[in-house]
Design an enzyme around this catalytic site. Structure first.
Site, PDB file in Angstrom:
ATOM      1  N   LYS A  95      36.543  77.282 -38.371  1.00 49.75           N
ATOM      2  CA  LYS A  95      34.770  77.548 -38.224  1.00 49.75           C
ATOM      3  C   LYS A  95      33.693  76.516 -39.143  1.00 49.75           C
ATOM      4  O   LYS A  95      34.372  76.272 -40.627  1.00 49.75           O
ATOM      5  CB  LYS A  95      34.329  79.001 -39.058  1.00 49.75           C
ATOM      6  CG  LYS A  95      33.744  79.239 -38.332  1.00 49.75           C
ATOM      7  CD  LYS A  95      33.078  80.819 -37.752  1.00 49.75           C
ATOM      8  CE  LYS A  95      32.421  81.450 -37.770  1.00 49.75           C
ATOM      9  NZ  LYS A  95      31.964  83.018 -37.420  1.00 49.75           N
TER      10      LYS A  95
HETATM   11  O1  G3P Z   1      29.300  85.152 -36.115  1.00 53.99           O
HETATM   12  C1  G3P Z   1      28.112  86.137 -37.035  1.00 53.99           C
HETATM   13  C2  G3P Z   1      28.307  87.298 -37.650  1.00 53.99           C
HETATM   14  O2  G3P Z   1      29.237  87.821 -38.570  1.00 53.99           O
HETATM   15  C3  G3P Z   1      26.959  87.549 -38.548  1.00 53.99           C
HETATM   16  O3  G3P Z   1      26.605  88.639 -37.610  1.00 53.99           O
HETATM   17  O4  G3P Z   1      25.134  90.913 -38.198  1.00 53.99           O
HETATM   18  O5  G3P Z   1      26.124  89.053 -40.339  1.00 53.99           O
HETATM   19  O6  G3P Z   1      24.139  88.859 -39.084  1.00 53.99           O
HETATM   20  P1  G3P Z   1      25.210  89.592 -39.044  1.00 53.99           P
END
Ligand code: G3P
Length: 219
Positions: free
Chosen positions: A87
């Site tokens: 990634k």
């Molecule tokens: O895959 C990306 C994700 O982990 C971000 O999620 O909820 O932290 O915006 P969030």
């Protein structure tokens, strides 16, 4: 559409696998930190533990931000298991690294995608997956799901093979909307996935079926 779980928690990964719907895992440095995992050796061991549970792709994020270091770190991560996907953040050296990894046959997931232009560039550089962050776009009062539709249209029109991995998915509704908008994969915590199975009429209907059965059996 494939379902990935967005966590570094081995318990949550096992629970999702037990549900029979798990196609892969995504992680990021924040999720690793949440599990208290730090240091190169511990991080490597943790990725290997995840890869022992899951057959599908496991995204392992680099923390380097310059080209040479991204390549070196990505090669080490990719060597941990055949299902590791490296990634890489959407930055200038990241795009350059995506192209080099593609030449090397190392699969990649370009993360922190917030615009169609970024998604177009990542696909052009040969990213295996792109991760548009739906929830974080919604957080600033834009429509995150529009980005999924835009990328689906662009990749279809242009014939890119890059897959759209809808990320920052926060709810069951997000999952359904991402499916309609053309996402190839959604990644999210376990809770929104479990939210998909809930409907009050299902609970009421099941209760009535079982009560009717009990009444006849008892009578
Ligand atoms: O895959 C990306 C994700 O982990 C971000 O999620 O909820 O932290 O915006 P969030």
């Amino acid at each position: 559409m494939r379902f990935f779980i967005d966590t570094a928690s081995l318990d949550q990964i096992k629970e999702a696998k037990d549900l029979g719907i798990l196609d892969g895992v995504t992680t990021n440095p924040s999720l690793m930190a949440k599990e208290g995992i730090s240091g190169e050796a511990n991080v490597a061991n943790h990725y290997q533990a995840i890869c022992e549970i899951v057959d599908g792709d496991v995204s392992a994020e680099v923390i380097s931000t310059d080209f040479e270091s991204i390549i070196e770190e990505g090669q080490k991560l990719a060597a941990l298991a055949p299902n590791i996907v490296v990634k890489v953040p959407m930055i200038r050296d990241g795009v350059k690294a995506l192209a080099r990894f593609a030449e090397m046959g190392i699969r990649t997931n370009c993360t922190l995608i917030f615009s169609a232009g970024q998604g177009l560039l990542a696909a052009k550089a040969g990213a295996t997956y792109v991760s548009p962050f739906v929830g974080r776009i919604d957080d600033i009062n834009w429509n995150g799901m529009d980005l999924i539709s835009d990328l689906a249209e662009i990749y279809a029109v242009q014939g890119f093979e890059t897959e759209i991995l809808a990320a920052s998915i926060r709810s069951a509704l997000h999952i359904v909307e991402a499916a309609k908008a053309g996402a190839d994969i959604v990644t999210c915590p376990l809770k929104p996935i479990l939210g998909l199975l809930k409907h009050p009429l299902t609970d009421i209907g099941l209760e009535k079926f079982l009560a009717d059965h009990r009444n006849v059996a008892g009578g």
